[in-house]
Design a protein around this motif. Structure first.
Motif, short mmCIF file in Angstrom:
data_model
loop_
_atom_site.label_atom_id
_atom_site.label_comp_id
_atom_site.label_asym_id
_atom_site.label_seq_id
_atom_site.Cartn_x
_atom_site.Cartn_y
_atom_site.Cartn_z
N PRO A 74 34.25 37.03 42.11
CA PRO A 74 34.07 38.48 42.01
C PRO A 74 34.55 39.24 43.24
O PRO A 74 34.83 40.43 43.17
N GLY A 75 34.69 38.56 44.38
CA GLY A 75 35.19 39.23 45.58
C GLY A 75 36.64 39.67 45.47
O GLY A 75 37.11 40.48 46.27
N MET A 76 37.38 39.12 44.50
CA MET A 76 38.78 39.52 44.31
C MET A 76 38.89 40.90 43.67
O MET A 76 39.95 41.49 43.68
N SER A 83 42.85 46.25 44.63
CA SER A 83 42.12 45.03 44.98
C SER A 83 43.09 43.86 45.11
O SER A 83 44.20 43.92 44.59
N PRO A 84 42.67 42.81 45.81
CA PRO A 84 43.56 41.65 45.93
C PRO A 84 43.91 41.02 44.59
O PRO A 84 45.02 40.55 44.39
N GLY A 85 42.96 41.02 43.66
CA GLY A 85 43.22 40.45 42.34
C GLY A 85 44.30 41.23 41.59
O GLY A 85 45.15 40.65 40.90
N PHE A 90 49.91 41.56 39.76
CA PHE A 90 51.12 42.37 39.68
C PHE A 90 52.33 41.66 40.30
O PHE A 90 53.40 41.59 39.71
N VAL A 91 52.15 41.11 41.50
CA VAL A 91 53.26 40.44 42.18
C VAL A 91 53.69 39.19 41.41
O VAL A 91 54.89 38.92 41.26
#
Length: 115
Positions: A74-76, A83-85, A90-91
């Motif tokens: 959940p931290g992502m 957010s990092p997720g 996307f990348v």
């Protein structure tokens, strides 16, 4: 609980596995048939390497969607905009699609024609 996301994820994962198996099947056969210990790096193998890396990136996209659906890590910040997720998803999607296109173009221009 709806089953539509899980069916879509399973379908996309099955198509990715099938495409990956078809992409690496003939280079593996060719590599096994060679008498030398070092496989020759030709241009078609470079194109297939690009395809392989593109499939891996698209696999990461599928795994991020599975992690978002199961609420793993959940931290992502899955599903949130900055957010990092979100950026991982996307990348990986852009890189995967780009590498698939470049790999197919590379193979089509470097395939030897038998005539």
């Amino acid at each position: 609980m709806t089953t539509a996301p899980s069916v879509a994820i399973a379908t996309v994962a099955a198509l990715l596995v099938y495409s990956f198996a078809r992409a690496i099947r003939s280079p593996l056969r060719r590599w096994r048939r060679r008498a030398t210990l070092q496989p020759r790096l030709d241009s078609v193998m470079v194109g297939r390497g690009l395809l392989l890396f593109g499939f891996v990136c698209l696999g990461v996209v599928v795994l991020t969607h599975v992690a978002e659906w199961l609420r793993v890590f959940p931290g992502m910040g899955w599903g949130l905009r900055s957010s990092p997720g979100h950026y991982l998803n996307f990348v990986s999607a852009v890189l995967g699609c780009g590498l698939l296109i470049v790999g197919m173009i590379w193979i089509s221009f470097n395939t030897r024609r038998s005539s």
